[in-house]
Each structure stands twice: as structure tokens, then as C-alpha cells.
Design an enzyme around this catalytic site. Structure first.
Site, mmCIF file in Angstrom:
data_model
loop_
_atom_site.group_PDB
_atom_site.id
_atom_site.type_symbol
_atom_site.label_atom_id
_atom_site.label_comp_id
_atom_site.label_asym_id
_atom_site.label_seq_id
_atom_site.Cartn_x
_atom_site.Cartn_y
_atom_site.Cartn_z
ATOM 1 N N GLU A 121 0.829 -1.207 0.000
ATOM 2 C CA GLU A 121 0.000 0.000 0.000
ATOM 3 C C GLU A 121 0.864 1.259 0.000
ATOM 4 O O GLU A 121 0.514 2.250 -0.647
ATOM 5 C CB GLU A 121 -0.946 -0.033 1.199
ATOM 6 N N GLU A 141 -3.273 -9.739 2.893
ATOM 7 C CA GLU A 141 -4.170 -9.674 4.048
ATOM 8 C C GLU A 141 -5.205 -10.797 4.106
ATOM 9 O O GLU A 141 -5.468 -11.344 5.193
ATOM 10 C CB GLU A 141 -4.877 -8.304 4.089
#
Length: 267
Positions: A121, A141
Site C-alpha cells: 500500500e 491480508e
């Protein structure tokens, strides 16, 4: 390099040329970010935003194995429920960078190894990505029952083709630097020994441009993505107005006419 951070786990400095370097120095956990490191990163981005000396930023991780593998799950609040985690998300995103929109200088991600989860990210929050051939990228994730809520899910599908983005988002798999370059996320892939020199080339190209023009470009891109091109052109953004009436704009024309390299006043 000056202005070294007193906090060794996040190293920060600004060179005489206005190149800021941010290093996540936690190689013992593959540069995973804990709450204290996250807060320090946020403070650093705030200081860069307010420092007119800074013309470009390089963010990277210490060592050869990892850029950043996301949140330090050994130290982070893994006992919190998903809803608690969601409620406490930073508006600026992971590492204070992934969703930040108030940084008007270019950010180069120097990806020296794993860029996973929040680390991926942070890459999505950069403007230019230079990666070692050994680097790997992924939004992992789902493999630990989490969600890439700091821009991973929403930004990846805007940066690369839908099916390629979903092939990462729906599997949590890791992708090579070469694959990410083909997808359009990575600008350049080089062998690990060439990584520093490749980043330096990008820095030199940015520094060859007028500082006021670069700030205006970054601000216009980051603040008008929701508008049509025509609407964006009509926005009287502060950095755009400053660039149009700057000493840089005069120096650029003079240098061109005099067939010399410009010496940018930066204002």
C-alpha cells in the site's frame, strides 16, 4: 545527509540537493511497521509537506530482504476485532503515506525486497516505483483474515488492469517485480546492485525540472482525479497559480533562449 532522525527504526534525512530519504529500519521484522513507527512516519511526511527545501523523496526499507511487509503483527493490536481496527484507520493510510493527498513533492519507492500488505500500500502511495529484480509484491491480508483497507483494495484496481489487480486481491499471492512492471505498477526493474544508481537517475531527471512546476503537477494530479480534464484545468490550485507566476518560469525561458542549463530559484 542532514536532519537524521533520533529514532533509529525510522531514519530520515534531507540532502543538500533537497532529496529526502525515509528508511524503515526494522530488518529484524522485515521492516514491518509497529504503532510507534507508524506515528514517526506520519510526523516525517508532515515535516516534508511543510519543508520547501525538499524536492523529491525516496522511501525504502533497510537491508536486502524487504521494503516493508506491512503491519508488525507481533507487536500490533492483533487482539482487536476487525471492526475496531477499521474504526482506528489513519486517514493518511498505512505508514502515513498510502492515502495521503497533501504531499506536493514526488515520492519514489525504492523497493529492495518484499513489499507486502501495508508495504504494498505504501508503494501504491508513491509516484515512481523502482524495484530490484528480486522484489516481490502482494496484498496478502486475506491469508490472515484481514483486508487491505489502507488503499490496497481501492487503489490497485485504479493503477493496473482490473483482472490483474483482482488476481492479486482475490488470492493474496505474491507477484514478481517483472510481473508488476508488465502490469504498469513498477517503472523500472534492475538487479539489486544497480538499484541505487537507477533511483539516482530518476532523481536527477526530477531535479532537472523546475521545483514549482513539479509541485504544481503533483498537486493537480492528486487533487483533481475526480474531475473531468476540462474541470481540472480550471481549478485555481495554489501550487498551479504559484508556478504560473514564478521566478522558475522566467528562468526556464531565459535558459532556453540562452542555450544553457537553468538554475532554478525554486520560487
Amino acid at each position: 545527509m542532514s536532519n537524521d532522525s533520533p529514532i533509529d527504526e525510522i531514519q530520515f534525512g534531507v540532502s543538500d540537493r533537497g532529496v529526502a530519504t525515509v528508511v524503515i529500519n526494522r530488518p529484524h521484522v522485515l521492516n514491518a511497521v509497529d504503532p510507534a513507527s507508524h506515528d514517526r512516519l506520519n510526523a516525517i511526511w508532515d515535516s516534508i509537506r511543510n519543508d520547501d527545501r525538499v524536492r523529491v523523496v525516496v522511501v525504502t526499507g533497510a537491508g536486502e530482504k524487504a521494503f516493508c511487509v506491512g503491519a508488525d503483527m507481533s507487536a500490533n493490536a492483533v487482539d482487536k476485532t476487525g471492526l475496531q481496527y477499521w474504526a482506528e484507520l489513519d486517514p493518511n493510510g498505512f505508514g502515513g503515506l498510502s492515502l495521503r493527498t497533501d504531499l506536493d513533492v514526488p515520492v519514489i519507492a525504492k523497493v529492495n525486497g518484499y513489499a507486502l500488505g501495508g508495504g504494498m500500500e505504501m508503494v501504491l502511495g508513491a509516484d515512481i516505483v523502482v524495484a530490484a529484480a528480486t522484489a516481490q509484491f502482494g496484498l496478502t491480508e486475506p491469508r490472515v483474515g484481514r483486508l487491505a483497507l489502507d488503499g490496497g483494495i481501492t487503489m490497485l484496481v485504479r493503477r493496473i488492469p482490473y483482472t490483474q489487480a483482482m488476481s492479486l486481491l482475490l488470492t493474496g499471492r505474491k507477484a514478481s517485480a517483472e510481473e508488476m512492471q508488465r502490469a504498469g505498477l513498477v517503472n523500472e526493474v534492475v538487479s539489486p546492485p544497480e538499484l541505487d544508481s537507477a533511483v539516482d537517475r530518476w532523481i536527477d531527471q526530477i531535479l532537472a525540472c523546475a521545483p514549482t512546476s513539479i509541485r504544481a503537477v503533483k498537486q493537480m494530479v492528486s487533487r483533481t482525479s475526480h474531475l473531468t480534464a476540462s474541470e481540472a484545468r480550471g481549478m485555481r490550485l495554489p501550487s498551479v497559480m504559484a508556478a504560473l507566476d514564478s521566478e522558475d518560469s522566467v528562468e526556464g525561458v531565459n535558459a532556453f533562449q540562452q542555450k544553457r542549463q537553468p538554475v532554478w530559484p525554486g520560487r
